[in-house]
Design a protein around this motif. Sequence first.
Motif, PDB file in Angstrom:
ATOM      1  N   ALA A 201      13.174  -3.991   7.741  1.00  0.00           N
ATOM      2  CA  ALA A 201      11.752  -3.642   7.661  1.00  0.00           C
ATOM      3  C   ALA A 201      11.227  -3.503   9.078  1.00  0.00           C
ATOM      4  O   ALA A 201      11.871  -3.939  10.036  1.00  0.00           O
ATOM      5  CB  ALA A 201      10.995  -4.731   6.918  1.00  0.00           C
ATOM      6  N   VAL A 202      10.098  -2.863   9.191  1.00  0.00           N
ATOM      7  CA  VAL A 202       9.470  -2.742  10.512  1.00  0.00           C
ATOM      8  C   VAL A 202       8.002  -3.103  10.393  1.00  0.00           C
ATOM      9  O   VAL A 202       7.402  -2.949   9.324  1.00  0.00           O
ATOM     10  CB  VAL A 202       9.597  -1.320  11.094  1.00  0.00           C
ATOM     11  N   LEU A 203       7.460  -3.539  11.498  1.00  0.00           N
ATOM     12  CA  LEU A 203       6.043  -3.882  11.527  1.00  0.00           C
ATOM     13  C   LEU A 203       5.253  -2.724  12.113  1.00  0.00           C
ATOM     14  O   LEU A 203       5.766  -1.971  12.936  1.00  0.00           O
ATOM     15  CB  LEU A 203       5.812  -5.113  12.405  1.00  0.00           C
ATOM     16  N   GLY A 204       4.060  -2.594  11.645  1.00  0.00           N
ATOM     17  CA  GLY A 204       3.125  -1.713  12.347  1.00  0.00           C
ATOM     18  C   GLY A 204       3.098  -0.280  11.918  1.00  0.00           C
ATOM     19  O   GLY A 204       2.252   0.475  12.370  1.00  0.00           O
ATOM     20  N   THR A 205       4.000   0.146  11.037  1.00  0.00           N
ATOM     21  CA  THR A 205       3.981   1.577  10.704  1.00  0.00           C
ATOM     22  C   THR A 205       3.265   1.891   9.401  1.00  0.00           C
ATOM     23  O   THR A 205       2.660   2.934   9.279  1.00  0.00           O
ATOM     24  CB  THR A 205       5.400   2.146  10.630  1.00  0.00           C
ATOM     25  N   ALA A 206       3.355   0.968   8.423  1.00  0.00           N
ATOM     26  CA  ALA A 206       2.611   1.229   7.187  1.00  0.00           C
ATOM     27  C   ALA A 206       1.211   0.684   7.381  1.00  0.00           C
ATOM     28  O   ALA A 206       0.835  -0.353   6.876  1.00  0.00           O
ATOM     29  CB  ALA A 206       3.271   0.557   6.000  1.00  0.00           C
ATOM     30  N   ALA A 207       0.471   1.394   8.185  1.00  0.00           N
ATOM     31  CA  ALA A 207      -0.834   0.899   8.617  1.00  0.00           C
ATOM     32  C   ALA A 207      -1.774   0.700   7.445  1.00  0.00           C
ATOM     33  O   ALA A 207      -1.667   1.387   6.441  1.00  0.00           O
ATOM     34  CB  ALA A 207      -1.438   1.895   9.593  1.00  0.00           C
ATOM     35  N   PRO A 208      -2.695  -0.254   7.585  1.00  0.00           N
ATOM     36  CA  PRO A 208      -3.686  -0.418   6.532  1.00  0.00           C
ATOM     37  C   PRO A 208      -4.436   0.886   6.329  1.00  0.00           C
ATOM     38  O   PRO A 208      -4.618   1.651   7.273  1.00  0.00           O
ATOM     39  CB  PRO A 208      -4.614  -1.498   7.079  1.00  0.00           C
ATOM     40  N   PRO A 209      -4.872   1.160   5.106  1.00  0.00           N
ATOM     41  CA  PRO A 209      -5.505   2.430   4.846  1.00  0.00           C
ATOM     42  C   PRO A 209      -6.828   2.551   5.568  1.00  0.00           C
ATOM     43  O   PRO A 209      -7.541   1.559   5.723  1.00  0.00           O
ATOM     44  CB  PRO A 209      -5.723   2.408   3.334  1.00  0.00           C
ATOM     45  N   ALA A 210      -7.106   3.742   5.971  1.00  0.00           N
ATOM     46  CA  ALA A 210      -8.413   3.988   6.550  1.00  0.00           C
ATOM     47  C   ALA A 210      -9.426   3.947   5.422  1.00  0.00           C
ATOM     48  O   ALA A 210      -9.079   4.065   4.254  1.00  0.00           O
ATOM     49  CB  ALA A 210      -8.420   5.360   7.214  1.00  0.00           C
ATOM     50  N   THR A 211     -10.668   3.801   5.766  1.00  0.00           N
ATOM     51  CA  THR A 211     -11.693   3.782   4.725  1.00  0.00           C
ATOM     52  C   THR A 211     -11.867   5.177   4.147  1.00  0.00           C
ATOM     53  O   THR A 211     -12.475   5.360   3.115  1.00  0.00           O
ATOM     54  CB  THR A 211     -13.030   3.296   5.285  1.00  0.00           C
TER      55      THR A 211
END
Lengths: 228, 428
Positions: A201-211
Amino acid sequence: MTDSILQNAIQDPLFARVDVALRRGRHISADEDVDEHLFLERFQKPLVAYYDTYDAELYQDPDGFWVLIPRSSSPLRTRDLSRTEMVLGLALAHLRLDPAILRAEMTVTREQLYAHIEALFGGEERLQALLRGGSRGKTRIGIRLREEFDKKLTTLAQLGFISVAAHDRILLRPALARFCGIGRDAERAVALERLVERCHAVLGTAAPPATNVRSATDGTDDDEETIA
Amino acid sequence: MELTRAIAQLTQHEASIHLDTVDLVFLLLVVDHCAAIETSTIDDNDLRALYERAYESAEPAGIRGATAAAAAIDRLRNTRVLARMDGGGMARAGSYALTLLGQHIVDFFLSDELLDAESLTALLEQIRIQVVAIQQQAATLTMRAQWHTHVAVPLRTHVAALMTAIDARARTLAHSQETARERILKEIATHWAAEVASYQAVLDEMTTSMKELQDIAMTAAERIHAILGDLETRCRAGGAEASEAVDAVRFAQRHLDALQRWADVQHESTSAFFQLVQSYLRNVVQLDPGRVLETRLREAARVFLDESWTLRVAAEPSLAIIPTVRTVAISEPEQWERCEDTPEEIEAQAVAELEPLVGAALKSGAASVAAVLRQILPTLPADKRYAAIGRVGAILAGCIARDLLEEPQWVPIGDGIAIEDLPLRAPA
């Protein structure tokens, strides 16, 4: 000795098919990829060494499936699953844990899946915004998002996580256990750290969704997979 | 009754059946009561008393009105589960009995006759004995009436009755298997990893017994089929007189085939369920004996969009396949001579070159356009042949034997070309 076994493996007519599948990120399970799975079981040792030369781990999960995981220094290219794929994968993996799924022979309908996504990810205001795109279908999940989910389900099928069974039902395959890796330790952070360490797995790429709902439902920038 | 008529009747009367637990308990009590007093009918008062008992058994905490029993009995009559036996003087007015439908419902719940190895073996052996007896009789038959009495009727009645008995037990077995599956699933949900050995024992037993039934059905059916095959041969030798007997043999063969198919399907289905549950126990239950994963995954999903992680997969693009390069020798450009002729002159020259060839072909006896072309085309360079076909056609236009014209046929003339052929008459 190992070299001659590797030579046998490479000369096997299945090698090319398995090699291409692994390099494309396919998870090979015994339930449907019977020949390929047997091939990997048979030539496990030399093939693990072979892919190690590419700095990639030929990994067999306790659930039995095989997958090739390139390490960060590997010349092999990788792709990070998009947020939509992760939402689908987590929901499907969670459904797989319910013994009631046996009654339907490990299959679910799309309607059941979308209802489960709502139940699982519901309560989060931002997620509700993500889930409500366009006009609504039978569930609260909008039609545009359903189309996006349908598209991503095809990708998950290509990766060997699911397959489409009769009557358009979704067959949950053993490889969905990869999404369960996050729950393999009481501390989620510890489990995640372990996955990241092994490049699963990696951190930081499946960013939280924008509004911005549009970007989420259209699968535009926010949802594009990352090629490393 | 014809199916369409039955459907029309059901639709017309808006027929439906709804029975609750009290109703079902009541029906069982009615049957039990009738058996105890050795009669098939029951009077009003007893019926009401039985309904009260049924209500108390099924709904001990329920509150019912004074007329509940009468209303329920009336409803069951309308549902055609109960019938009032005051028609035709068969019984006194006010007596009731279960209808055939009611009796079947009770039979279904009371039936414990499962199809097991012992009963299947016994029933199939009875069939075999019957068929052997019929086979021996068949050796001496000549008349249509004899074939009817000694072959057709026994096969259609005795064998069919035994097959129906097998079928009834098979249905009970299927229901029992379904119940066992549900029980296993409920136990997995309740006890999870604590009772794995017991689930496996039940699964093993289910699979073994189905395999045993499949083997018995296959072996016995093969033996009976062999006898039926011989019987069919004898019936056929009997000619038209034995045609009904042949049909009866086929009827029995179809029943046997259906039994074999049923056993195969049941075994396949049980094996699939066995493998499915085994795989689930191995990959889900035993990997998470504390059953903590479900909660953790739910929590991970709940916070997923606030966190920032994803799974990584290999994504090596396909290798580019380079097509084989073929070296083509390029010759030096030729010096083209400037042509001074007009197109009309070129065409006239080409026709003039063909005319002697056409004449020679006609003289040699070619009697159709295709025959002429078959002679001429091989003598021409390959790149000139296609154009020559039209020109030859134009030259031959005056020779078409119009009086011999029939429906033109497409005929091949070589080089993969076919033309609509026309007959010719040699020029005078």
